[in-house]
Design an enzyme around this catalytic site. Structure first.
Site, short mmCIF file in Angstrom:
data_model
loop_
_atom_site.label_atom_id
_atom_site.label_comp_id
_atom_site.label_asym_id
_atom_site.label_seq_id
_atom_site.Cartn_x
_atom_site.Cartn_y
_atom_site.Cartn_z
N ALA A 1 0.85 -1.20 0.00
CA ALA A 1 0.00 0.00 0.00
C ALA A 1 0.88 1.24 0.00
CB ALA A 1 -0.92 0.00 1.21
N GLU B 1 -0.61 -9.97 -1.03
CA GLU B 1 -2.02 -10.31 -0.87
C GLU B 1 -2.71 -10.45 -2.23
OE1 GLU B 1 -3.69 -8.59 3.19
OE2 GLU B 1 -2.52 -7.06 2.13
N GLY C 1 0.41 -5.54 0.38
CA GLY C 1 -0.74 -5.67 -0.50
C GLY C 1 -0.42 -6.36 -1.81
N GLU D 1 3.80 -5.42 7.23
CA GLU D 1 2.91 -4.47 7.90
C GLU D 1 3.19 -4.34 9.40
OE1 GLU D 1 0.47 -6.06 4.39
OE2 GLU D 1 1.94 -6.84 5.80
#
Length: 199
Positions: free
Chosen positions: A66, A115, A112, A135
């Site tokens: 992100a 993911e 992300g 994260e």
């Protein structure tokens, strides 16, 4: 085909290639996620498309996670929840696609990005790729499905280790533990993904 700020879309031999192009690290901000969502809808609904490849532009990153500036700009719980829910919706849509979706992981695949790769049905990785969920270093947890998908692919013990330490692993280790299907030389990722899509 639609016009996108951070996404390139091409169709070759019934294979759609979605390339995330948000320099320098292809990080997800709101616009990048919206572009991915719209482009994925476009190719999914196209009857000529039989398989979909998702990759990143450039040599530095598939997706480096992100966009930190987006996270810093969030004004509270409601803003943060909206970002999390949107990412979960897009990645769940990819995972549920009736058309095979292949992640062509050309470089760094973090947060992300990892993911997103796990939401795809198969993953081809460059031998230079690195994987992780960093994260924890920001005091966060993966919000777009990583805490659920990681254990499914690599088992609970290894998933806990990587989620709680934020450590990165090589492409070779990712293949060994079942996170990726195949590791290929850096310049062959798209070629191998297309070959798999054709099969």
């Amino acid at each position: 085909m639609g016009e996108y700020k951070y996404m390139k879309v091409s169709i070759e031999e019934r294979i759609a290639i979605l390339t995330i192009d948000h320099p320098p690290a292809n990080a997800f901000n709101t616009e990048t996620m919206e572009d991915l969502n719209a482009a994925f809808d476009e190719v999914s609904k196209n009857p000529e498309v039989k398989a979909i490849i998702i990759t990143g532009a450039g040599q530095f990153a598939f997706v480096a996670g992100a966009d930190i500036s987006m996270i810093i700009a969030l004004k509270g719980h409601d803003d943060a929840k909206a970002v999390v829910v949107k990412g979960q919706q897009v990645f769940s849509k990819i995972e549920a696609s009736p058309k095979p979706v292949i992640a062509a992981i050309n470089a760094v695949c973090l947060g992300g990005g990892n993911e997103l790769a796990m939401a795809c049905h198969m993953r081809i990785a460059s031998d230079r790729a690195r994987f992780g969920q960093p994260e924890i270093g920001l005091g966060l947890i993966p919000g777009w499905g990583g805490t659920q998908r990681f254990p499914r692919y690599i088992g609970k013990g290894k998933a806990f280790e990587l989620l709680l330490t934020g450590d990165m692993i090589t492409a070779q280790e990712a293949a060994r533990i079942g996170l990726v299907n195949k590791v290929v030389p850096a310049g062959d990722v798209i070629k191998e993904a297309k070959g798999l899509a054709k099969k």
